[in-house]
Scaffold this motif. Structure first.
Motif, PDB file in Angstrom:
ATOM      1  N   UNK A  71      46.290   1.594 -70.153  1.00  0.00           N
ATOM      2  CA  UNK A  71      47.032   2.426 -71.102  1.00  0.00           C
ATOM      3  C   UNK A  71      47.954   1.569 -71.968  1.00  0.00           C
ATOM      4  N   UNK A  72      48.499   0.506 -71.408  1.00  0.00           N
ATOM      5  CA  UNK A  72      49.425  -0.347 -72.151  1.00  0.00           C
ATOM      6  C   UNK A  72      48.692  -1.295 -73.095  1.00  0.00           C
ATOM      7  N   UNK A  73      47.438  -1.613 -72.814  1.00  0.00           N
ATOM      8  CA  UNK A  73      46.683  -2.563 -73.640  1.00  0.00           C
ATOM      9  C   UNK A  73      46.293  -1.906 -74.964  1.00  0.00           C
ATOM     10  N   UNK A  74      46.265  -2.679 -76.045  1.00  0.00           N
ATOM     11  CA  UNK A  74      45.827  -2.111 -77.325  1.00  0.00           C
ATOM     12  C   UNK A  74      44.346  -1.759 -77.262  1.00  0.00           C
ATOM     13  N   UNK A  75      43.996  -0.686 -77.926  1.00  0.00           N
ATOM     14  CA  UNK A  75      42.616  -0.208 -77.893  1.00  0.00           C
ATOM     15  C   UNK A  75      41.803  -0.940 -78.959  1.00  0.00           C
ATOM     16  N   UNK A  76      41.088  -1.971 -78.554  1.00  0.00           N
ATOM     17  CA  UNK A  76      40.270  -2.746 -79.484  1.00  0.00           C
ATOM     18  C   UNK A  76      38.795  -2.409 -79.320  1.00  0.00           C
ATOM     19  N   UNK A  77      38.488  -1.406 -78.586  1.00  0.00           N
ATOM     20  CA  UNK A  77      37.097  -1.041 -78.347  1.00  0.00           C
ATOM     21  C   UNK A  77      36.567  -1.783 -77.139  1.00  0.00           C
TER      22      UNK A  77
END
Length: 140
Positions: A71-77
């Motif tokens: 959840x904390x990680x950026x959503x880069x696919x």
């Protein structure tokens, strides 16, 4: 059978016998005999449940920690090997198309250059050289 004083191994005694102790042939755990501790026994008892705050051994806590990190990680696919391979394939297809276009253009330019040279040679043969040769060959 074996005599009572014979030992089956050369392991030293766990503790030195006291003066009033019973002989080693008549030892029993109730009389305070030394307890045998084999090599390789862990220092703490086996079978205890893991600590609740240890994320390495507590499966539920490990899942919660992984969900928190996701959840904390950026959503880069999804960046897995298949995505990378597809991207590489598309880049290779673009490079191949560009190379084919360049080769086609080069081949077309060479063909056009050859055609123009052929026309030039034909025009030269027809106009200048043949007329000058026929004029010089005629008797004066």
């Amino acid at each position: 059978m074996w005599p009572a004083t014979t030992r089956l191994c050369s392991r030293p005694a766990d503790s030195a016998p006291s003066a009033g102790a019973v002989s080693s042939a008549h030892l029993s755990p109730t009389l305070g005999a030394p307890q045998f501790q084999p090599v390789g026994v862990p220092p703490e008892p086996l079978g205890l449940n893991p600590a609740k705050d240890n994320a390495g051994t507590n499966v539920a806590k490990a899942h919660d920690e992984a969900a928190r990190r996701r959840a904390a990680a950026p959503n880069v696919g999804h960046e897995n090997f298949l995505t990378k391979h597809r991207r590489w394939l598309s880049e290779m297809a673009k490079q191949k198309a560009e190379l084919n276009d360049k080769l086609e253009a080069t081949a077309h330019a060479a063909k056009e250059k050859r055609r123009r040279f052929s026309e030039y040679c034909k025009a030269t043969r027809d106009s200048g050289i043949r007329t000058s040769m026929t004029a010089s060959a005629a008797p004066a």
